[in-house]
Scaffold this motif. Structure first.
Motif, PDB file in Angstrom:
ATOM      1  N   GLY A 114     -16.286 -18.667  34.744  1.00  0.00           N
ATOM      2  CA  GLY A 114     -16.136 -17.225  34.927  1.00  0.00           C
ATOM      3  C   GLY A 114     -14.868 -16.835  35.674  1.00  0.00           C
ATOM      4  O   GLY A 114     -14.200 -15.859  35.325  1.00  0.00           O
ATOM      5  N   LYS A 115     -14.531 -17.619  36.705  1.00  0.00           N
ATOM      6  CA  LYS A 115     -13.347 -17.312  37.501  1.00  0.00           C
ATOM      7  C   LYS A 115     -12.074 -17.447  36.670  1.00  0.00           C
ATOM      8  O   LYS A 115     -11.166 -16.618  36.748  1.00  0.00           O
ATOM      9  N   GLN A 116     -12.025 -18.500  35.858  1.00  0.00           N
ATOM     10  CA  GLN A 116     -10.841 -18.729  35.025  1.00  0.00           C
ATOM     11  C   GLN A 116     -10.666 -17.620  33.981  1.00  0.00           C
ATOM     12  O   GLN A 116      -9.561 -17.156  33.721  1.00  0.00           O
ATOM     13  N   LEU A 117     -11.803 -17.201  33.397  1.00  0.00           N
ATOM     14  CA  LEU A 117     -11.728 -16.122  32.417  1.00  0.00           C
ATOM     15  C   LEU A 117     -11.242 -14.835  33.074  1.00  0.00           C
ATOM     16  O   LEU A 117     -10.394 -14.119  32.531  1.00  0.00           O
ATOM     17  N   ALA A 118     -11.772 -14.558  34.262  1.00  0.00           N
ATOM     18  CA  ALA A 118     -11.372 -13.348  34.981  1.00  0.00           C
ATOM     19  C   ALA A 118      -9.871 -13.362  35.274  1.00  0.00           C
ATOM     20  O   ALA A 118      -9.195 -12.334  35.137  1.00  0.00           O
ATOM     21  N   GLU A 119      -9.348 -14.502  35.652  1.00  0.00           N
ATOM     22  CA  GLU A 119      -7.914 -14.609  35.941  1.00  0.00           C
ATOM     23  C   GLU A 119      -7.084 -14.315  34.698  1.00  0.00           C
ATOM     24  O   GLU A 119      -6.071 -13.623  34.754  1.00  0.00           O
ATOM     25  N   ARG A 120      -7.532 -14.845  33.555  1.00  0.00           N
ATOM     26  CA  ARG A 120      -6.793 -14.606  32.318  1.00  0.00           C
ATOM     27  C   ARG A 120      -6.826 -13.124  31.909  1.00  0.00           C
ATOM     28  O   ARG A 120      -5.884 -12.623  31.303  1.00  0.00           O
ATOM     29  N   CYS A 121      -7.935 -12.467  32.244  1.00  0.00           N
ATOM     30  CA  CYS A 121      -8.079 -11.047  31.890  1.00  0.00           C
ATOM     31  C   CYS A 121      -7.480 -10.116  32.931  1.00  0.00           C
ATOM     32  O   CYS A 121      -7.353  -8.903  32.679  1.00  0.00           O
ATOM     33  N   GLY A 122      -7.152 -10.678  34.107  1.00  0.00           N
ATOM     34  CA  GLY A 122      -6.653  -9.838  35.188  1.00  0.00           C
ATOM     35  C   GLY A 122      -7.746  -9.037  35.858  1.00  0.00           C
ATOM     36  O   GLY A 122      -7.519  -7.922  36.329  1.00  0.00           O
ATOM     37  N   TRP A 123      -8.969  -9.590  35.900  1.00  0.00           N
ATOM     38  CA  TRP A 123     -10.132  -8.908  36.475  1.00  0.00           C
ATOM     39  C   TRP A 123     -10.537  -9.559  37.796  1.00  0.00           C
ATOM     40  O   TRP A 123     -10.164 -10.694  38.110  1.00  0.00           O
ATOM     41  N   HIS A 124     -11.367  -8.832  38.524  1.00  0.00           N
ATOM     42  CA  HIS A 124     -12.065  -9.429  39.673  1.00  0.00           C
ATOM     43  C   HIS A 124     -13.132 -10.356  39.100  1.00  0.00           C
ATOM     44  O   HIS A 124     -13.765 -10.049  38.074  1.00  0.00           O
ATOM     45  N   ALA A 125     -13.355 -11.487  39.728  1.00  0.00           N
ATOM     46  CA  ALA A 125     -14.298 -12.488  39.213  1.00  0.00           C
ATOM     47  C   ALA A 125     -15.700 -11.921  39.011  1.00  0.00           C
ATOM     48  O   ALA A 125     -16.424 -12.336  38.092  1.00  0.00           O
ATOM     49  N   SER A 126     -16.100 -10.985  39.835  1.00  0.00           N
ATOM     50  CA  SER A 126     -17.470 -10.451  39.745  1.00  0.00           C
ATOM     51  C   SER A 126     -17.703  -9.687  38.443  1.00  0.00           C
ATOM     52  O   SER A 126     -18.844  -9.559  37.987  1.00  0.00           O
ATOM     53  N   LYS A 127     -16.630  -9.207  37.817  1.00  0.00           N
ATOM     54  CA  LYS A 127     -16.793  -8.435  36.583  1.00  0.00           C
ATOM     55  C   LYS A 127     -17.347  -9.303  35.464  1.00  0.00           C
ATOM     56  O   LYS A 127     -18.210  -8.866  34.690  1.00  0.00           O
ATOM     57  N   VAL A 128     -16.890 -10.531  35.383  1.00  0.00           N
ATOM     58  CA  VAL A 128     -17.394 -11.454  34.365  1.00  0.00           C
ATOM     59  C   VAL A 128     -18.894 -11.674  34.560  1.00  0.00           C
ATOM     60  O   VAL A 128     -19.682 -11.619  33.604  1.00  0.00           O
ATOM     61  N   SER A 129     -19.303 -11.911  35.796  1.00  0.00           N
ATOM     62  CA  SER A 129     -20.718 -12.135  36.093  1.00  0.00           C
ATOM     63  C   SER A 129     -21.556 -10.907  35.738  1.00  0.00           C
ATOM     64  O   SER A 129     -22.634 -11.025  35.155  1.00  0.00           O
ATOM     65  N   LYS A 130     -21.064  -9.722  36.072  1.00  0.00           N
ATOM     66  CA  LYS A 130     -21.807  -8.498  35.789  1.00  0.00           C
ATOM     67  C   LYS A 130     -21.993  -8.284  34.286  1.00  0.00           C
ATOM     68  O   LYS A 130     -23.060  -7.879  33.830  1.00  0.00           O
ATOM     69  N   ILE A 131     -20.931  -8.568  33.506  1.00  0.00           N
ATOM     70  CA  ILE A 131     -21.027  -8.397  32.054  1.00  0.00           C
ATOM     71  C   ILE A 131     -21.990  -9.424  31.462  1.00  0.00           C
ATOM     72  O   ILE A 131     -22.835  -9.094  30.615  1.00  0.00           O
ATOM     73  N   GLU A 132     -21.893 -10.654  31.918  1.00  0.00           N
ATOM     74  CA  GLU A 132     -22.742 -11.711  31.361  1.00  0.00           C
ATOM     75  C   GLU A 132     -24.201 -11.532  31.725  1.00  0.00           C
ATOM     76  O   GLU A 132     -25.092 -11.974  30.979  1.00  0.00           O
ATOM     77  N   ASN A 133     -24.474 -10.861  32.828  1.00  0.00           N
ATOM     78  CA  ASN A 133     -25.861 -10.637  33.247  1.00  0.00           C
ATOM     79  C   ASN A 133     -26.341  -9.219  32.912  1.00  0.00           C
ATOM     80  O   ASN A 133     -27.361  -8.780  33.435  1.00  0.00           O
ATOM     81  N   THR A 134     -25.570  -8.529  32.058  1.00  0.00           N
ATOM     82  CA  THR A 134     -25.868  -7.167  31.577  1.00  0.00           C
ATOM     83  C   THR A 134     -26.030  -6.155  32.701  1.00  0.00           C
ATOM     84  O   THR A 134     -26.728  -5.170  32.544  1.00  0.00           O
TER      85      THR A 134
END
Length: 291
Positions: free
Chosen positions: A26-46
Motif C-alpha cells: 500500500g505504501k509503495q502504491l501511494a508513493e507512485r500515486c502521490g497520495w498519503h498512505a492512508s488513502k490506499v487503505s481507506k479505498i481498499e477497505n471501502t
C-alpha cells in the motif's frame, strides 16, 4: 442479486488484486500515486470511494494495460450510477438525502439552481415540500419519513441569509402552472417567492412562450464545484471540471432570457391569481356520490 455495497467490496478487492499482482504494498502504491498512505487503505477497505481520477492513477501505478484501465473505469461508473439511483439513496426515506444537501450547501460559497417543474427546494414552504416528498415516496416506493424530511429541508433555507454565499435561483413559469400540490398551497408558495424579491438572493423566472437560447432537458443544481442533475430514477452527482463548465455555461445562457425584479413580480402575481381561481373552482365542485 448483489447490492451496491456488494459491488463496492468486489471493486475494492479487484484493486487489491491488481496491486498485489504488480508486487506493490500500500505504501509503495501511494508513493507512485502521490497520495498519503492512508488513502490506499481507506479505498481498499471501502471507507473512501475512489474517483475516476483515483482509479486512473491506481491502474497507471500498477502499469495496467489500456483495456484493463478502461474495464476498471467502466466498472466504477456502473457502481456510481447504481449508488446514485433513487431506490438506493432513498431506501430509508428522504431525510438522509436532505441532510446530505444541507451538508454540502453549508460548505460552499456559491449555489446556482435551475428548475423546470418544481419550486427550488431552498424556497419551498413546508406544505409544498410535504406534497413533493409524499409524491416522490409513492412513486419510488420508498419509506415515508415526511415530517423529518420537511424539517431538514426548511433548515436548509438558512443558507439564503448567509452573506458569505452567492445564491442564484432560476425557475420556469411552468413550475408555477403545474400543481404538484393543491392550488391553495401554491398560492401560499407563490407568496413566499414574492418575499425573495427583497432578499439578496438572485431570483428569476423564465416566462412561458420564451424562445430559449438552448434546451435544458432537466433541472440541475451547481453547488460549489459539484453538479447535481435529477432524472426519474437517478441523481447524477459530478465534480468533473468539464461538467461544471458545461452547466455553468448553460445557467449563464438561461439567465439571458429570465425575468427578474418587477417583471418576475408580475409573473408571480399572475400565477397566484390563477392558483386562487383554481382553488375557488375546486371548492365549488360538489362531492360525487361514491367517491
Amino acid at each position: 442479486m448483489s447490492t451496491p455495497d456488494d459491488r463496492r467490496i468486489a471493486f475494492a478487492n479487484e484493486l487489491i488484486r491488481v496491486r498485489k499482482k504488480a508486487g506493490l504494498n500500500g505504501k509503495q502504491l501511494a508513493e507512485r500515486c502521490g497520495w498519503h498512505a492512508s488513502k490506499v487503505s481507506k479505498i481498499e477497505n471501502t471507507r473512501q470511494d475512489p474517483t475516476d481520477s483515483d482509479v486512473l492513477d491506481w491502474m497507471t501505478a500498477v502499469e495496467a494495460s489500456e483495456p484493463e484501465v478502461e474495464r476498471m473505469r467502466e466498472w466504477l461508473r456502473e457502481i456510481e450510477i447504481d449508488r446514485a439511483s433513487w431506490k438506493h439513496q432513498l431506501h430509508k426515506g428522504h431525510a438522509d438525502r436532505q441532510a446530505y444537501s444541507k451538508q454540502i450547501e453549508s460548505s460552499v460559497s456559491t449555489i446556482r439552481v435551475f428548475e423546470l417543474i418544481v419550486v427550488p427546494g431552498l424556497v419551498q414552504i413546508a406544505e409544498y415540500a410535504r406534497h413533493i416528498f409524499i409524491s416522490a415516496a409513492q412513486f419510488q416506493q420508498t419509506p415515508m419519513d415526511t415530517d423529518e424530511a420537511v424539517s431538514i429541508r426548511i433548515e436548509r433555507q438558512r443558507a439564503l441569509y448567509d452573506s458569505a454565499k452567492s445564491i442564484e435561483l432560476l425557475m420556469c413559469e411552468s413550475a408555477l402552472m403545474y400543481y404538484v400540490c393543491p392550488p391553495e398551497v401554491m398560492v401560499a408558495q407563490i407568496d413566499r417567492l414574492l418575499t425573495l424579491l427583497g432578499l439578496r438572493v438572485r431570483f428569476g423566472i423564465i416566462p412561458l412562450g420564451t424562445r430559449l437560447p438552448t434546451v435544458p432537458p432537466n433541472g440541475f443544481w451547481i453547488v460549489g464545484d459539484r453538479v447535481l442533475i435529477e432524472t426519474v430514477d437517478t441523481e447524477i452527482n459530478t465534480e468533473s471540471p468539464a461538467d461544471l463548465e458545461t452547466y455553468n455555461r448553460l445557467m449563464d445562457q438561461l439567465w439571458t432570457v429570465a425575468a427578474e425584479g418587477d417583471k418576475a413580480r408580475k409573473i408571480l402575481v399572475r400565477c397566484a391569481e390563477a392558483a386562487s381561481a383554481a382553488a375557488a373552482h375546486t371548492d365549488d365542485i360538489p362531492p360525487q356520490e361514491g367517491k
